[in-house]
Write an enzyme that holds these catalytic residues in place. Structure first.
Site, PDB file in Angstrom:
ATOM      1  N   SER A  19       0.844  -1.199   0.000  1.00 50.74           N
ATOM      2  CA  SER A  19       0.000   0.000   0.000  1.00 50.74           C
ATOM      3  C   SER A  19       0.880   1.251   0.000  1.00 50.74           C
ATOM      4  O   SER A  19       1.963   1.244   0.594  1.00 50.74           O
ATOM      5  CB  SER A  19      -0.881  -0.041   1.258  1.00 50.74           C
ATOM      6  N   PRO A  20       0.429   2.324  -0.644  1.00 54.61           N
ATOM      7  CA  PRO A  20       1.263   3.539  -0.649  1.00 54.61           C
ATOM      8  C   PRO A  20       1.477   4.065   0.769  1.00 54.61           C
ATOM      9  O   PRO A  20       0.533   4.167   1.549  1.00 54.61           O
ATOM     10  CB  PRO A  20       0.440   4.534  -1.482  1.00 54.61           C
ATOM     11  N   GLN A  97       1.071   6.524  -6.946  1.00 53.30           N
ATOM     12  CA  GLN A  97      -0.174   7.147  -6.498  1.00 53.30           C
ATOM     13  C   GLN A  97      -0.057   8.659  -6.678  1.00 53.30           C
ATOM     14  O   GLN A  97       0.761   9.299  -6.025  1.00 53.30           O
ATOM     15  CB  GLN A  97      -0.446   6.829  -5.025  1.00 53.30           C
ATOM     16  N   TYR A 178      -7.911  14.635   1.069  1.00 56.49           N
ATOM     17  CA  TYR A 178      -7.058  15.476   0.228  1.00 56.49           C
ATOM     18  C   TYR A 178      -7.915  16.135  -0.864  1.00 56.49           C
ATOM     19  O   TYR A 178      -9.139  16.025  -0.846  1.00 56.49           O
ATOM     20  CB  TYR A 178      -5.886  14.649  -0.326  1.00 56.49           C
ATOM     21  N   ARG A 226      -8.289   5.397  -5.346  1.00 56.47           N
ATOM     22  CA  ARG A 226      -8.509   5.148  -3.909  1.00 56.47           C
ATOM     23  C   ARG A 226      -9.599   6.084  -3.404  1.00 56.47           C
ATOM     24  O   ARG A 226      -9.536   7.293  -3.632  1.00 56.47           O
ATOM     25  CB  ARG A 226      -7.210   5.340  -3.112  1.00 56.47           C
ATOM     26  N   ARG A 320       1.083  -1.217   7.010  1.00 60.37           N
ATOM     27  CA  ARG A 320       1.978  -1.265   8.175  1.00 60.37           C
ATOM     28  C   ARG A 320       2.738  -2.579   8.315  1.00 60.37           C
ATOM     29  O   ARG A 320       3.926  -2.556   8.700  1.00 60.37           O
ATOM     30  CB  ARG A 320       1.193  -0.913   9.445  1.00 60.37           C
TER      31      ARG A 320
HETATM   32  C1  LIG Z   1       3.397   5.681   7.340  1.00 60.50           C
HETATM   33  C2  LIG Z   1       2.146   5.631   6.512  1.00 60.50           C
HETATM   34  C3  LIG Z   1       2.049   6.430   5.394  1.00 60.50           C
HETATM   35  C4  LIG Z   1       0.902   6.375   4.578  1.00 60.50           C
HETATM   36  N1  LIG Z   1       0.848   7.091   3.407  1.00 60.50           N
HETATM   37  C5  LIG Z   1      -0.184   6.913   2.559  1.00 60.50           C
HETATM   38  C6  LIG Z   1      -0.171   7.488   1.255  1.00 60.50           C
HETATM   39  O1  LIG Z   1       0.800   8.113   0.810  1.00 60.50           O
HETATM   40  N2  LIG Z   1      -1.274   7.315   0.484  1.00 60.50           N
HETATM   41  C7  LIG Z   1      -2.356   6.581   0.921  1.00 60.50           C
HETATM   42  O2  LIG Z   1      -3.326   6.444   0.183  1.00 60.50           O
HETATM   43  N3  LIG Z   1      -2.360   5.998   2.124  1.00 60.50           N
HETATM   44  C8  LIG Z   1      -1.307   6.121   2.935  1.00 60.50           C
HETATM   45  N4  LIG Z   1      -1.286   5.457   4.124  1.00 60.50           N
HETATM   46  C9  LIG Z   1      -2.397   4.539   4.447  1.00 60.50           C
HETATM   47  C10 LIG Z   1      -2.041   3.117   4.051  1.00 60.50           C
HETATM   48  O3  LIG Z   1      -1.816   3.011   2.655  1.00 60.50           O
HETATM   49  C11 LIG Z   1      -3.153   2.141   4.457  1.00 60.50           C
HETATM   50  O4  LIG Z   1      -4.332   2.469   3.774  1.00 60.50           O
HETATM   51  C12 LIG Z   1      -3.425   2.157   5.957  1.00 60.50           C
HETATM   52  O5  LIG Z   1      -2.207   2.177   6.697  1.00 60.50           O
HETATM   53  C13 LIG Z   1      -4.227   0.931   6.396  1.00 60.50           C
HETATM   54  O6  LIG Z   1      -3.553  -0.268   6.039  1.00 60.50           O
HETATM   55  P1  LIG Z   1      -2.722  -1.141   7.145  1.00 60.50           P
HETATM   56  O7  LIG Z   1      -3.719  -1.500   8.229  1.00 60.50           O
HETATM   57  O8  LIG Z   1      -2.253  -2.348   6.384  1.00 60.50           O
HETATM   58  O9  LIG Z   1      -1.620  -0.303   7.676  1.00 60.50           O
HETATM   59  C14 LIG Z   1      -0.167   5.521   4.950  1.00 60.50           C
HETATM   60  C15 LIG Z   1      -0.057   4.729   6.099  1.00 60.50           C
HETATM   61  C16 LIG Z   1       1.085   4.758   6.865  1.00 60.50           C
HETATM   62  C17 LIG Z   1       1.180   3.848   8.075  1.00 60.50           C
END
Ligand SMILES: Cc1cc2nc3c(=O)[nH]c(=O)nc-3n(C[C@H](O)[C@H](O)[C@H](O)COP(=O)(O)O)c2cc1C
Length: 377
Positions: A19-20, A97, A178, A226, A320
């Site tokens: 994921s981004p 993204q 955003y 997204r 994460r």
């Molecule tokens: C450090 C960090 C940076 C993130 N940056 C982005 C981002 O640039 N774009 C985005 O769409 N989501 C971003 N997210 C959200 C994640 O892509 C994801 O949707 C969210 O962490 C839930 O997934 P997880 O439970 O596997 O962590 C970010 C999350 C984390 C933890």
């Protein structure tokens, strides 16, 4: 989760997506060695698709001063180096993204006061309406027609640069409050023109950007969008609205809806839990008949396998867990003792030891739990 999936001309080797994730390590919007290491390690770590963090088409569209951009040649060359490395040394596809921060721009690095304004050097913000993200955040300026045209043109220019840099996949960020998300969310869009009011009107500008970007992106390459499928707040979008939003993007030519939620208002009260956003991906996939990417608290192969196997989503984005373990997919596959996944050649002896170690550890687990002496008393 290890079954392949073809989307347009891109053959994903399995269903796991990195994921981004913003790294806040870019300088003047230029990604560097940190990103090469971060994305490179995850590309050899088994996931089929590695998404680069939100990258902005303009300097003002960055979330923080450490966020990447794609408006000049230096930024393009730096991304191209990473794509070239991952294509040369892994079988992962690379996605970018694209997103503009809108009302949530000009904020601090993620490990400082996230979403709060900079202590100095803030830049002016634009948004659908003059609605600040929080009490400390700047009140953005409502976008004029000229702002919209200039921003769309910047998205298109970045799209051309992303194609030239060799990316396989492009995602338009329309979630998390955003710029484009702030148009879709009724709590942040108070416009009285044709870009505000009904859901169709609120989606009009994001759809205009999508159409322009889709036209500039190579026809054989996929695009995902997204969305925040739930604002988790009174008066906000609900999962029913997400169905309508997904229908609009499907009609515009979107291949995959990447189903996130929330972060559109500080009033949100999300209900977290394992796979907590998957029900939204499930509904969109099965009611709209479009490929979906589930994301959010997917932490083990069991989750991903049950999501894919039950037809709740087509891809699982894992964020994460990939910060904790770049080779999350390889390690989850080892726990299942499946060999249906390739390891990088230099790491094969590590693979073989890990597979033996998993068997040894599993054989140490008692097949039947020992009776608790307290129970027989
Ligand atoms: C450090 C960090 C940076 C993130 N940056 C982005 C981002 O640039 N774009 C985005 O769409 N989501 C971003 N997210 C959200 C994640 O892509 C994801 O949707 C969210 O962490 C839930 O997934 P997880 O439970 O596997 O962590 C970010 C999350 C984390 C933890």
């Amino acid at each position: 989760m290890l079954l392949p999936l073809k989307v347009r001309s891109v053959e994903l080797k399995n269903r796991i997506v990195v994921s981004p994730m913003a790294q806040y390590k870019a300088v003047d919007g230029v990604v560097g060695d940190w990103h090469l290491m971060h994305l490179g390690a995850r590309a050899v770590g088994g996931a089929a698709l590695v998404m680069v963090e939100m990258t902005s088409p303009t300097p003002e569209g960055r979330i923080t001063p450490g966020c990447p951009g794609l408006w000049n040649d230096e930024q393009q060359a730096a991304l191209q180096r990473i794509v070239a490395f991952t294509h040369a040394h892994s079988s992962a596809s690379m996605g970018l993204q694209l997103g503009h921060s809108g009302p949530k721009g000009s904020t601090q690095l993620g490990w400082h006061d996230i979403d709060e304004p900079l202590h100095d050097g803030n830049w002016p913000l634009i948004a659908a309406s003059p609605v600040a993200y929080g009490p400390q955040n700047q009140v953005p300026r409502a976008m004029t027609r000229a702002d919209m045209d200039a921003t769309t043109a910047a998205f298109v220019a970045s799209t051309r640069r992303a194609a030239a840099a060799g990316f396989d996949w492009l995602e338009l960020h329309c979630a998390h409050g955003y710029l484009l998300s702030a148009f879709i969310c009724p709590l942040t869009n108070q416009r009285t023109d044709e870009y505000g009011g009904s859901l169709e009107n609120r989606c009009r500008y994001p759809l205009e950007v999508f159409a322009a970007v889709r036209a500039a992106w190579p026809a054989d390459k996929p695009m995902s969008v997204r969305i925040s499928a739930h604002d988790w707040a009174p008066g906000g979008n609900t999962p029913d609205d997400a169905i309508a939003i997904a229908r609009l993007f499907k009609a515009a030519g979107c291949d995959v809806i990447d189903v996130s939620s929330g972060q559109t208002t500080r009033q949100a009260r999300p209900v977290y839990g394992r796979m907590y956003q998957t029900p939204f991906a499930d509904r969109i996939r099965n009611e709209v008949d479009i490929l979906t990417m589930a994301v959010g608290a997917i932490t083990e192969a069991d989750h991903a396998n049950s999501i894919i196997g039950a037809g709740r989503a087509d891809l699982c984005a894992v964020a994460r867990p990939h910060l904790a373990d770049p080779a999350w997919t390889l390690h989850e596959a080892a726990k299942l003792q499946t060999r249906a996944i390739d390891w990088p050649a230099p790491y094969l002896s590590g693979r073989d030891q890990l597979y033996r170690e998993v068997v040894r550890q599993q054989s140490l687990q008692p097949a039947v739990p020992k009776a608790d002496p307290a129970e027989s008393a």
